[in-house]
Design a protein around this motif. Structure first.
Motif, PDB file in Angstrom:
ATOM      1  N   PRO A 172     -59.244-167.125  60.849  1.00  0.00           N
ATOM      2  CA  PRO A 172     -59.476-167.429  62.125  1.00  0.00           C
ATOM      3  C   PRO A 172     -60.423-167.311  63.096  1.00  0.00           C
ATOM      4  O   PRO A 172     -60.845-167.837  63.867  1.00  0.00           O
ATOM      5  CB  PRO A 172     -58.425-167.178  63.009  1.00  0.00           C
ATOM      6  N   ARG A 173     -61.561-165.665  62.693  1.00  0.00           N
ATOM      7  CA  ARG A 173     -62.100-164.895  63.772  1.00  0.00           C
ATOM      8  C   ARG A 173     -62.842-165.074  63.458  1.00  0.00           C
ATOM      9  O   ARG A 173     -64.318-165.817  64.068  1.00  0.00           O
ATOM     10  CB  ARG A 173     -62.209-163.325  63.454  1.00  0.00           C
ATOM     11  N   SER A 174     -63.289-165.951  61.708  1.00  0.00           N
ATOM     12  CA  SER A 174     -65.042-166.059  61.214  1.00  0.00           C
ATOM     13  C   SER A 174     -64.720-168.254  61.793  1.00  0.00           C
ATOM     14  O   SER A 174     -66.142-168.705  61.528  1.00  0.00           O
ATOM     15  CB  SER A 174     -64.889-166.530  59.631  1.00  0.00           C
ATOM     16  N   SER A 175     -63.596-168.991  61.549  1.00  0.00           N
ATOM     17  CA  SER A 175     -63.599-170.395  62.014  1.00  0.00           C
ATOM     18  C   SER A 175     -64.064-170.645  63.358  1.00  0.00           C
ATOM     19  O   SER A 175     -64.687-171.412  64.276  1.00  0.00           O
ATOM     20  CB  SER A 175     -62.453-171.072  61.430  1.00  0.00           C
ATOM     21  N   THR A 176     -62.620-169.881  64.596  1.00  0.00           N
ATOM     22  CA  THR A 176     -62.520-170.826  65.935  1.00  0.00           C
ATOM     23  C   THR A 176     -62.559-170.008  67.075  1.00  0.00           C
ATOM     24  O   THR A 176     -62.801-169.654  68.010  1.00  0.00           O
ATOM     25  CB  THR A 176     -60.780-171.154  66.029  1.00  0.00           C
ATOM     26  N   GLY A 177     -62.910-168.516  65.864  1.00  0.00           N
ATOM     27  CA  GLY A 177     -63.250-167.108  66.836  1.00  0.00           C
ATOM     28  C   GLY A 177     -62.185-167.149  67.792  1.00  0.00           C
ATOM     29  O   GLY A 177     -62.100-166.600  69.142  1.00  0.00           O
ATOM     30  N   GLU A 178     -61.313-166.997  66.640  1.00  0.00           N
ATOM     31  CA  GLU A 178     -59.869-166.766  67.591  1.00  0.00           C
ATOM     32  C   GLU A 178     -59.227-165.350  66.896  1.00  0.00           C
ATOM     33  O   GLU A 178     -59.371-164.807  65.762  1.00  0.00           O
ATOM     34  CB  GLU A 178     -58.814-167.744  67.381  1.00  0.00           C
ATOM     35  N   ARG A 179     -58.428-164.794  67.272  1.00  0.00           N
ATOM     36  CA  ARG A 179     -57.763-163.409  67.289  1.00  0.00           C
ATOM     37  C   ARG A 179     -56.914-164.212  65.816  1.00  0.00           C
ATOM     38  O   ARG A 179     -56.733-163.191  64.213  1.00  0.00           O
ATOM     39  CB  ARG A 179     -57.391-162.618  67.703  1.00  0.00           C
ATOM     40  N   MET A 180     -56.421-165.104  66.395  1.00  0.00           N
ATOM     41  CA  MET A 180     -55.139-165.367  65.239  1.00  0.00           C
ATOM     42  C   MET A 180     -55.570-167.512  65.283  1.00  0.00           C
ATOM     43  O   MET A 180     -55.048-166.987  66.932  1.00  0.00           O
ATOM     44  CB  MET A 180     -53.686-165.359  64.983  1.00  0.00           C
ATOM     45  N   ASN A 181     -55.119-168.425  65.078  1.00  0.00           N
ATOM     46  CA  ASN A 181     -54.631-169.326  64.584  1.00  0.00           C
ATOM     47  C   ASN A 181     -53.464-169.714  65.921  1.00  0.00           C
ATOM     48  O   ASN A 181     -52.230-169.048  64.901  1.00  0.00           O
ATOM     49  CB  ASN A 181     -55.197-170.407  63.948  1.00  0.00           C
ATOM     50  N   PRO A 182     -53.470-171.040  66.731  1.00  0.00           N
ATOM     51  CA  PRO A 182     -51.882-171.050  66.527  1.00  0.00           C
ATOM     52  C   PRO A 182     -50.407-170.900  66.020  1.00  0.00           C
ATOM     53  O   PRO A 182     -49.812-170.074  66.110  1.00  0.00           O
ATOM     54  CB  PRO A 182     -51.989-172.014  68.058  1.00  0.00           C
ATOM     55  N   TYR A 183     -50.620-172.031  64.587  1.00  0.00           N
ATOM     56  CA  TYR A 183     -49.663-172.255  64.224  1.00  0.00           C
ATOM     57  C   TYR A 183     -50.456-171.671  62.710  1.00  0.00           C
ATOM     58  O   TYR A 183     -51.171-172.196  62.024  1.00  0.00           O
ATOM     59  CB  TYR A 183     -49.104-173.158  64.086  1.00  0.00           C
ATOM     60  N   THR A 184     -49.550-170.636  62.161  1.00  0.00           N
ATOM     61  CA  THR A 184     -49.586-170.114  60.323  1.00  0.00           C
ATOM     62  C   THR A 184     -48.280-170.485  59.506  1.00  0.00           C
ATOM     63  O   THR A 184     -47.648-169.974  59.730  1.00  0.00           O
ATOM     64  CB  THR A 184     -50.244-169.177  60.194  1.00  0.00           C
TER      65      THR A 184
END
Lengths: 211, 499
Positions: free
Chosen positions: B271-283
């Motif tokens: 998530p950090r590499s792709s959207t720049g989020e600590r975690m994506n909303p749903y896994t």
């Protein structure tokens, strides 16, 4: 030769240079967290990080948990609330909403028409502000937390793991698992973040801290 | 097993030509510049939060390298675990076989439509087109993929496929097309992203609620437990993975990880590499089927389609470690200016430039390894440390070699290189050429620069001036100024002797 055999034999051919003495199962690594990303205030960090994902987070003592759930429901004007089997009865607040139990299982149409759902969690992650559901007692089937527009999670402070590796160790891979970080969101239009596409548009987290 | 047609849209037109068209589109360049700059900054900020980021990258690279070296072993373990959990595993050597398997599975349910979670693997094999040929309609449910599908368009980015579209274009597509596919766009639809997302929600909701079959890809699958992982933001993935009765997941064979515990590394990096989020909303993670929760039938299709050929190349193999985060796209100066369509493949940007030629055979995508400045930004950004510049150079050599094999006459490039080799191999010839160049170039230069060059050099000189060579070469200057005295430097004496 069927596709299974041809793919496997192509892989073996491609890997003929790998010495037979190299063990495929000898993981070259020790897993787990080597650096502490969470710091001492795990609960505070969880609350901040979850709020950064635009979840509404409140911290309450256990005596105040049901009232906190009631406030979250009142804020959105809830008329119907889904309560999964196994959810603690003393945490279900009385109010101007009807209660829907998932026994027998609610239909997709009934769930789509419901306003809110309240669940417990399996664990949570402080560093990422994530709640993790294994859909056991108190959490319900996966669709229960997907179709209603508001999801209220009751998290006990001692369920919050500092970081992703610790949380994964607490989860049972044989169960279906859902990790939730904030409400449903998209950034697909000009990278503008918009909350609420297909999943719940509102995520409330009630952190229960106790003596 | 590889061929020119197993990565859809490949190669028409070739990159240099497609790039020229893209470069002439100021709207596209502005959209891309803004988007890539935004996501670059976000990624840097959240990666910097983890002080062991480099260690995580190294760990991920090691896990991937090790897994690929024993891929057959881990796939067999995965097959066993998925089967034990109530799933059915299928193997597909190529796109045609994978499409045939999925089509048969859908037909067996009696359904004529499926909902889809965004997936690179199914785009790669052209699944939607294959299903359409069999009379099955596939609905994309990721917002960006929906925009692309309704617009009759092609994805231009791995993560945000509609990055080339702005909000007013999206509104037009929704107003024009939604009614053709189902619920029409609401009256008075504005260009606000919130409004547009709401229109997508209304349009897709009825499809989710009635869908009996879903098709997804997989971000990871763990061999020890048979757990499949899909990472997403909108909840469309969760809809597809839990509401239908039948779930069909198409996954490249390189996506397997040895163990569930390995996920901790990748769920921190992705998530950090792709959207720049600590975690994506749903896994979402699932293992086979679960009684009373989610699909009753689960099929996992393991796809080769050129991957085993890639695995056979010990340098190129590392491209199979890709976790499709798209960090390399967002830092690439070439991608930022040309956009994804110019790469002519579902895999654009730096990773596309190394993956596509390997999946289809380098002779079928010979221009792609050259679609790079070799600046190395992609290598720095890659969370699994794929040395993309190394693979690019390796594939350039293969592309040149493939061309040499196929041609009766040598290329002008080959002739020039041969001549250069002859000159550089002989100090005497080099000195002669340098004297000639210094003299000759002064006749054609203006203000110390040389403009257009003739013949094969014309393309190089069309966008840059050539500096005039110095009046005297280093070698000549050395000989002139270091006049040997008795017993002085042997180098100088030998140099002089050879002349």
């Amino acid at each position: 030769m069927n596709d299974r055999d041809s793919v496997l034999s192509a892989i073996r051919g491609a890997l003929s240079g790998v010495p037979g003495s190299e063990s495929p199962d000898a993981s070259p690594l020790s897993h787990g967290r080597r650096v502490d990303h969470a710091g001492p205030d795990v609960v505070g960090l969880f609350a901040r990080r979850a709020a950064e994902y635009r979840a509404t987070v409140v911290r309450v003592p256990s005596a105040g948990a049901a009232a906190a759930v009631a406030r979250a429901l009142a804020r959105t004007g809830t008329r119907s609330l889904v309560v999964p089997p196994g959810f603690p009865e003393d945490l279900v607040p009385a109010g101007p909403w009807s209660l829907l139990a998932d026994v027998p299982p609610l239909t997709v149409g009934q769930l789509d028409a419901a306003d809110a759902v309240v669940t417990t969690v399996a664990t949570a992650v402080a560093v990422t502000g994530t709640v993790a559901l294994d859909h056991g007692p108190g959490q319900g089937r996966r669709v229960l937390t997907l179709l209603p527009d508001q999801h209220i999670c009751v998290v006990r402070a001692d369920q919050i793991a500092p970081d992703v590796p610790e949380a994964l160790r607490l989860l049972d891979p044989n169960r279906p698992l859902t990790l939730v970080s904030g409400p449903s969101a998209t950034s697909d239009i000009e990278l503008d973040r918009v909350e609420g596409v297909h999943g719940p548009r509102t995520l409330d987290i009630v952190v229960v801290e106790d003596a | 097993m590889s061929g020119a047609d197993n990565v859809v849209w490949l190669g028409t037109p070739a990159f240099p030509e497609a790039a020229r068209t893209a470069l002439a589109d100021p709207q596209l360049r502005a959209n891309l510049r803004r988007a890539t700059a935004t996501i670059r900054d976000r990624r840097l900020a959240v990666a910097a939060e983890l002080e062991d980021w480099e260690e995580l990258r190294e760990t991920a690279a090691t896990i991937k390298r090790h897994t690929l070296r024993h891929l057959d072993h881990h796939l067999l373990r995965l097959e066993k675990a998925v089967t034990a959990a109530g799933g059915v595993v299928h193997w597909a050597a190529d796109a045609a076989e994978a499409n045939r398997i999925v089509t048969c599975l859908v037909k067996a349910t009696g359904e004529s439509e499926v909902v889809k979670v965004k997936s690179m693997a199914t785009q790669e094999i052209g699944l939607n087109e294959a299903l359409a040929d069999a009379g099955i309609r596939a609905y994309e449910t990721d917002l960006a993929e929906l925009i692309v599908q309704l617009g009759g368009d092609r994805p231009s980015h791995i993560l945000v496929p509609a990055i080339h579209r702005n909000r007013s274009e999206i509104r037009e597509i929704f107003r024009r097309e939604m009614g053709e596919w189902g619920a029409p766009a609401p009256e008075g639809l504005t260009t606000e992203p919130r409004d547009l997302a709401e229109a997508a929600r209304l349009h897709l909701r009825e499809k989710f609620l009635r869908a009996k079959v879903a098709v997804s890809g997989a971000n990871f699958a763990t061999a020890d437990t048979g757990t499949v992982v899909v990472v997403e933001s909108e909840g469309n993935g969760r809809m597809c993975l839990t509401l239908p009765e039948t779930l069909i997941t198409v996954m490249g064979i390189e996506k397997v990880l040895p163990s569930f515990a390995d996920l901790d590394v990748f769920l921190q990096l992705l998530p950090r590499s792709s959207t720049g989020e600590r975690m994506n909303p749903y896994t979402s993670l699932w293992t086979g089927i679960t009684d009373g929760d989610g699909p009753r039938n689960f099929h996992l299709v393991l796809l080769d389609n050129g991957r085993t050929a890639t695995l056979a190349d010990e340098v190129g193999r590392q491209a199979l470690a890709c976790i499709r985060c798209s960090a390399c796209l967002n830092v690439c100066p070439v991608y930022e200016r040309t956009g994804g369509h110019a790469y002519g493949s579902v895999y654009p940007g730096p990773i596309g430039a190394v993956l596509t030629p390997q999946l289809v055979g380098v002779e079928n995508a010979a221009s792609l390894p050259f679609a790079s400045t070799l600046c190395g930004a992609c290598y720095d950004a890659c969370p699994v440390k794929i040395n993309i510049p190394e693979v690019l150079v390796h594939l350039r050599a293969e592309a040149v070699e493939a061309e040499r094999r196929d041609r009766l006459l040598p290329t002008s490039e080959a002739i020039v290189m041969k001549a250069a080799a002859a000159v550089l191999n002989s100090p005497r010839r080099l000195a002669a050429v340098q004297r000639l160049a210094a003299f000759g170039s002064r006749l054609v230069a203006r203000d110390g620069r040389i403009g257009a060059l003739p013949g094969p050099f014309a393309r190089w000189s069309a966008t840059r001036d050539t500096p005039v060579p110095a009046r005297e070469s280093l070698r000549a200057w050395w000989l002139r100024t270091r006049t040997p005295t008795n017993g002085d430097s042997r180098t100088t004496a030998e140099g002089k002797g050879r002349r």
